[in-house]
Each structure stands twice: as C-alpha cells, then as structure tokens.
Design an enzyme around this catalytic site. Structure first.
Site, PDB file in Angstrom:
ATOM      1  N   MET A  49      17.191  13.435 -38.101  1.00 35.10           N
ATOM      2  CA  MET A  49      16.013  13.777 -36.917  1.00 35.10           C
ATOM      3  C   MET A  49      14.903  14.766 -37.516  1.00 35.10           C
ATOM      4  O   MET A  49      14.999  16.110 -37.227  1.00 35.10           O
ATOM      5  CB  MET A  49      16.753  14.124 -35.715  1.00 35.10           C
ATOM      6  CG  MET A  49      17.246  13.178 -35.024  1.00 35.10           C
ATOM      7  SD  MET A  49      18.596  13.441 -33.777  1.00 35.10           S
ATOM      8  CE  MET A  49      19.855  13.558 -34.892  1.00 35.10           C
ATOM      9  N   GLY A  80      17.926  15.068 -30.047  1.00 37.92           N
ATOM     10  CA  GLY A  80      18.027  16.580 -29.980  1.00 37.92           C
ATOM     11  C   GLY A  80      19.246  17.062 -29.646  1.00 37.92           C
ATOM     12  O   GLY A  80      19.623  18.350 -30.243  1.00 37.92           O
ATOM     13  N   PHE A  81      19.815  16.466 -28.786  1.00 38.27           N
ATOM     14  CA  PHE A  81      20.991  17.171 -28.131  1.00 38.27           C
ATOM     15  C   PHE A  81      22.029  16.269 -27.701  1.00 38.27           C
ATOM     16  O   PHE A  81      21.968  15.059 -27.202  1.00 38.27           O
ATOM     17  CB  PHE A  81      20.904  18.105 -26.937  1.00 38.27           C
ATOM     18  CG  PHE A  81      19.600  19.081 -27.187  1.00 38.27           C
ATOM     19  CD1 PHE A  81      20.127  20.401 -27.737  1.00 38.27           C
ATOM     20  CD2 PHE A  81      18.317  18.853 -27.176  1.00 38.27           C
ATOM     21  CE1 PHE A  81      19.146  21.372 -27.994  1.00 38.27           C
ATOM     22  CE2 PHE A  81      17.656  19.704 -27.222  1.00 38.27           C
ATOM     23  CZ  PHE A  81      17.942  21.133 -27.944  1.00 38.27           C
ATOM     24  N   GLY A  82      23.327  16.658 -27.849  1.00 41.69           N
ATOM     25  CA  GLY A  82      24.315  15.891 -27.331  1.00 41.69           C
ATOM     26  C   GLY A  82      24.528  15.978 -25.969  1.00 41.69           C
ATOM     27  O   GLY A  82      24.145  17.078 -25.328  1.00 41.69           O
ATOM     28  N   GLY A  83      25.728  15.313 -25.328  1.00 43.71           N
ATOM     29  CA  GLY A  83      25.853  15.249 -23.828  1.00 43.71           C
ATOM     30  C   GLY A  83      24.717  15.046 -22.982  1.00 43.71           C
ATOM     31  O   GLY A  83      24.766  15.546 -21.819  1.00 43.71           O
ATOM     32  N   MET A 114      17.684   4.698 -29.840  1.00 43.98           N
ATOM     33  CA  MET A 114      18.205   5.754 -29.121  1.00 43.98           C
ATOM     34  C   MET A 114      17.975   5.647 -27.417  1.00 43.98           C
ATOM     35  O   MET A 114      17.185   5.056 -27.050  1.00 43.98           O
ATOM     36  CB  MET A 114      17.085   7.010 -29.359  1.00 43.98           C
ATOM     37  CG  MET A 114      17.240   7.528 -30.987  1.00 43.98           C
ATOM     38  SD  MET A 114      18.611   8.564 -31.364  1.00 43.98           S
ATOM     39  CE  MET A 114      18.869   9.446 -30.021  1.00 43.98           C
ATOM     40  N   SER A 165      29.847  11.199 -33.322  1.00 44.16           N
ATOM     41  CA  SER A 165      29.224  11.962 -33.893  1.00 44.16           C
ATOM     42  C   SER A 165      29.668  13.165 -33.833  1.00 44.16           C
ATOM     43  O   SER A 165      30.058  13.909 -32.828  1.00 44.16           O
ATOM     44  CB  SER A 165      27.585  11.985 -32.651  1.00 44.16           C
ATOM     45  OG  SER A 165      27.242  13.323 -33.176  1.00 44.16           O
ATOM     46  N   HIS A 216      22.060  10.392 -39.532  1.00 40.21           N
ATOM     47  CA  HIS A 216      20.922  10.291 -38.580  1.00 40.21           C
ATOM     48  C   HIS A 216      19.810  11.296 -38.859  1.00 40.21           C
ATOM     49  O   HIS A 216      20.064  12.517 -38.436  1.00 40.21           O
ATOM     50  CB  HIS A 216      21.371  10.166 -37.094  1.00 40.21           C
ATOM     51  CG  HIS A 216      20.306  10.059 -36.111  1.00 40.21           C
ATOM     52  ND1 HIS A 216      20.697  10.108 -34.908  1.00 40.21           N
ATOM     53  CD2 HIS A 216      19.015   9.775 -36.291  1.00 40.21           C
ATOM     54  CE1 HIS A 216      19.397  10.034 -34.358  1.00 40.21           C
ATOM     55  NE2 HIS A 216      18.602   9.577 -35.043  1.00 40.21           N
ATOM     56  N   GLY A 252      29.284  11.156 -29.179  1.00 39.82           N
ATOM     57  CA  GLY A 252      29.681  12.401 -29.597  1.00 39.82           C
ATOM     58  C   GLY A 252      30.700  12.789 -28.611  1.00 39.82           C
ATOM     59  O   GLY A 252      31.795  13.293 -28.865  1.00 39.82           O
ATOM     60  N   SER A 253      30.274  13.291 -27.232  1.00 39.31           N
ATOM     61  CA  SER A 253      31.100  14.246 -26.410  1.00 39.31           C
ATOM     62  C   SER A 253      32.151  13.197 -25.865  1.00 39.31           C
ATOM     63  O   SER A 253      33.033  13.730 -25.687  1.00 39.31           O
ATOM     64  CB  SER A 253      30.115  14.836 -25.398  1.00 39.31           C
ATOM     65  OG  SER A 253      29.107  13.572 -24.686  1.00 39.31           O
ATOM     66  N   ASP A 293      22.702   4.993 -29.765  1.00 37.34           N
ATOM     67  CA  ASP A 293      23.142   6.371 -29.623  1.00 37.34           C
ATOM     68  C   ASP A 293      22.489   7.332 -28.653  1.00 37.34           C
ATOM     69  O   ASP A 293      21.225   7.359 -28.467  1.00 37.34           O
ATOM     70  CB  ASP A 293      22.341   7.082 -31.024  1.00 37.34           C
ATOM     71  CG  ASP A 293      22.783   8.421 -31.516  1.00 37.34           C
ATOM     72  OD1 ASP A 293      23.736   8.981 -31.035  1.00 37.34           O
ATOM     73  OD2 ASP A 293      22.149   9.061 -32.357  1.00 37.34           O
ATOM     74  N   ASP A 321      24.277  14.048 -37.423  1.00 40.63           N
ATOM     75  CA  ASP A 321      23.156  14.420 -36.926  1.00 40.63           C
ATOM     76  C   ASP A 321      22.468  15.442 -37.510  1.00 40.63           C
ATOM     77  O   ASP A 321      22.859  16.537 -37.727  1.00 40.63           O
ATOM     78  CB  ASP A 321      23.203  14.695 -35.366  1.00 40.63           C
ATOM     79  CG  ASP A 321      23.526  13.646 -34.562  1.00 40.63           C
ATOM     80  OD1 ASP A 321      22.748  12.388 -34.541  1.00 40.63           O
ATOM     81  OD2 ASP A 321      24.541  13.293 -33.877  1.00 40.63           O
ATOM     82  N   MET A 343      19.067  17.646 -37.883  1.00 41.75           N
ATOM     83  CA  MET A 343      18.079  18.074 -37.135  1.00 41.75           C
ATOM     84  C   MET A 343      17.342  19.181 -37.906  1.00 41.75           C
ATOM     85  O   MET A 343      17.956  20.441 -38.302  1.00 41.75           O
ATOM     86  CB  MET A 343      18.517  18.662 -35.539  1.00 41.75           C
ATOM     87  CG  MET A 343      19.143  17.591 -34.953  1.00 41.75           C
ATOM     88  SD  MET A 343      19.436  17.950 -33.161  1.00 41.75           S
ATOM     89  CE  MET A 343      20.550  16.642 -32.575  1.00 41.75           C
ATOM     90  N   HIS A 398      29.183   9.832 -37.752  1.00 42.20           N
ATOM     91  CA  HIS A 398      27.730  10.241 -37.543  1.00 42.20           C
ATOM     92  C   HIS A 398      27.482  11.567 -37.415  1.00 42.20           C
ATOM     93  O   HIS A 398      28.139  12.341 -36.872  1.00 42.20           O
ATOM     94  CB  HIS A 398      27.426   9.532 -36.090  1.00 42.20           C
ATOM     95  CG  HIS A 398      26.127   9.469 -35.856  1.00 42.20           C
ATOM     96  ND1 HIS A 398      25.247   8.466 -35.957  1.00 42.20           N
ATOM     97  CD2 HIS A 398      25.424  10.280 -35.109  1.00 42.20           C
ATOM     98  CE1 HIS A 398      24.004   8.464 -35.613  1.00 42.20           C
ATOM     99  NE2 HIS A 398      23.930   9.658 -34.800  1.00 42.20           N
TER     100      HIS A 398
HETATM  101  C1  DX5 Z   1      21.306  13.269 -30.154  1.00 46.55           C
HETATM  102  C2  DX5 Z   1      22.093  12.620 -31.344  1.00 46.55           C
HETATM  103  C3  DX5 Z   1      23.294  11.896 -30.769  1.00 46.55           C
HETATM  104  C4  DX5 Z   1      24.379  12.751 -30.222  1.00 46.55           C
HETATM  105  C5  DX5 Z   1      25.125  11.936 -29.232  1.00 46.55           C
HETATM  106  O1  DX5 Z   1      20.162  13.476 -30.713  1.00 46.55           O
HETATM  107  O2  DX5 Z   1      21.433  11.785 -32.161  1.00 46.55           O
HETATM  108  O3  DX5 Z   1      24.154  11.358 -31.920  1.00 46.55           O
HETATM  109  O4  DX5 Z   1      25.454  13.400 -30.844  1.00 46.55           O
HETATM  110  O5  DX5 Z   1      25.837  12.607 -28.385  1.00 46.55           O
HETATM  111  P1  DX5 Z   1      26.571  11.983 -27.097  1.00 46.55           P
HETATM  112  O6  DX5 Z   1      27.189  10.926 -27.296  1.00 46.55           O
HETATM  113  O7  DX5 Z   1      27.100  13.097 -26.485  1.00 46.55           O
HETATM  114  O8  DX5 Z   1      25.297  11.578 -26.370  1.00 46.55           O
HETATM  115 ZN    ZN Z   2      22.412  10.544 -33.666  1.00 46.39          ZN
END
Ligand code: DX5
Ligand code: ZN
Length: 223
Positions: free
Chosen positions: A68, A142-145, A137, A5, A66, A197-198, A175, A35, A37, A33
């Site tokens: 959102m 909404g957020f990575g990490g 999910m 991501s 993806h 992602g992270s 995800d 994202d 938003m 991927h």
């Molecule tokens: C969150 C995103 C994910 C996110 C995953 O809303 O849909 O795709 O980037 O990030 P990690 O792998 O860091 O949880």
């Molecule tokens: Zn995603």
C-alpha cells in the site's frame, strides 16, 4: 487458502507469531500476508523490505506482500527479489501496471493487483490478463480490524466468472474484515484466498483460528 495478516500480530515477536501458523494440518497458513504501508498511499506506516528479508529467512511459508505504497513501479520488484512469493501492488498507485507485472515475474514472484473498495473492476480487465492474483479490498486500506464491506462481493463474482470461463487466469483474494461471520459469503462469491488479520492474531490460538476459517470457507464453497 488462508493468509493470516501479521498486521495484527505482535511486532516485537514476529518470528514466533509466524511460527504459530506454520505448523501442520488445517491450522497451517497457506501464505503469510505482509502489509507494507508508506504513510502516503494510506494514512499509516508499517514495515518494509528489511523486515520482509528477515521473515524470508525465518519461515518457509510463502510471503504475500501487499504494498500500500506510492510508486510501486519503483519499489515492488525489490520485494520479489527478496523472495516474496506474491507481490501485490495497487492499481490506483501504479503508473505502468503491465510493465510492473512483467518486472515482478522476471524477478521470480507472482504478480498481484489490488483494487480499493470503490475502484471498478471493469476498467482494469485488460491489465489483469498480466496478473496472477487479484486482491479485492473489502475495507479501505490502511488499518486492520475494520468492518467488511459486502458490496465488493459483486466484483468477486465477476472475477470468478471471468476465471471460470477462461477469460482470466488468476487467484481471487479478499482482504479486510474477514472473520467467521463474513468468510462464508466471500467463499460463496468465489474467493480463492482469504486474508485475515484480527480474526487470526486476535484469537487465543491463531492456528485454531486458521483451521476454523478454512472449515467455514470449504463448507461454503462446496454448497
Ligand atoms: C488493511 C490490510 C489488511 C488488514 C486486514 O489495509 O490490507 O491486510 O491487515 O485486517 P483485518 O482482517 O483485521 O481486517
Ligand atoms: Zn493487506
């Protein structure tokens, strides 16, 4: 399959960030991927169609968008027309998800349906017959990490069973919070495609991180 991501990549250098996972061998991403938003469906704002169009020209790695966003019925087909390989919409946001899947496929993309951690799978099985991918999910979107929510694996197991018995024909994607510590349990539950992602873009060498995730998932699936 591993789908890094770019939410965790350096947005000022998206081209080179994608090049880093577009090489050869086990470090090559299967999908990128993306994202999207809208600050309405989720409390965060990222990137949209113009960036997807630019990435499509930049890389031959298939784009996994993806969305959102609210009102995907209106906006999602544009991502398919822009050349996204797979366009995923949220079942919680779509007004007519069956018609939307048909429109995505007519525009040349695979159709993906995403479900948030607290959304039951059972309510949407008829809808899923029209989809090519199911995105489970494993964090609140909404957020990575964020930390992986293991409870969602029950939905993965159910989906895997339905696919293996021929009741559904789709890829099972997960995800959120996927990293070397969590990918094995997800693979054992039956995931086909892992978004990370992270764990990829937070690593010193993203391609090596992809290869390491792939090796762990493969070993767990073969057990
Ligand atoms: C969150 C995103 C994910 C996110 C995953 O809303 O849909 O795709 O980037 O990030 P990690 O792998 O860091 O949880
Ligand atoms: Zn995603």
């Amino acid at each position: 399959m591993i789908a890094p991501s770019i939410l965790s990549a350096d947005f000022a250098s998206l081209g080179t960030e994608i090049d880093a996972i577009a090489g050869t061998g086990d470090g090559r991403a299967d999908w990128v991927h993306v994202d999207v938003m809208d600050n309405h469906f989720v409390p965060n704002l990222t990137i949209g169609l113009p960036v997807v169009e630019a990435l499509r020209k930049r890389t031959d790695v298939p784009l996994d968008c993806h969305l959102m966003i609210e009102d995907p019925d209106r906006w999602a087909p544009g991502y398919a027309e822009a050349g996204a390989h797979n366009v995923t919409v949220h079942v919680e946001a779509a007004n007519d998800p069956v018609m939307l899947a048909k429109n995505l496929r007519a525009a040349g993309a695979k159709a993906g349906l995403a479900i948030k951690p607290n959304t039951p799978l059972e309510d949407h099985l008829d809808t899923l017959r029209h989809y090519d991918t199911l995105l489970v999910m494993s964090v609140e979107p909404g957020f990575g990490g964020q930390s992986f929510i293991p409870d969602v694996l029950e939905k993965v197991r159910t989906a895997r069973r339905l696919v293996d018995t021929g009741h559904l024909t789709l890829l099972v994607e997960i995800d959120g919070g996927i990293n070397p510590d969590t990918i094995e349990q997800a693979a054992e539950a039956g995931v086909d495609c892992f978004v990370a992602g992270s764990a990829v873009y937070g690593a010193d060498d993203p391609a090596r991180a992809v290869a390491a995730l792939r090796a762990k998932a493969r070993a767990a699936r073969e057990r």
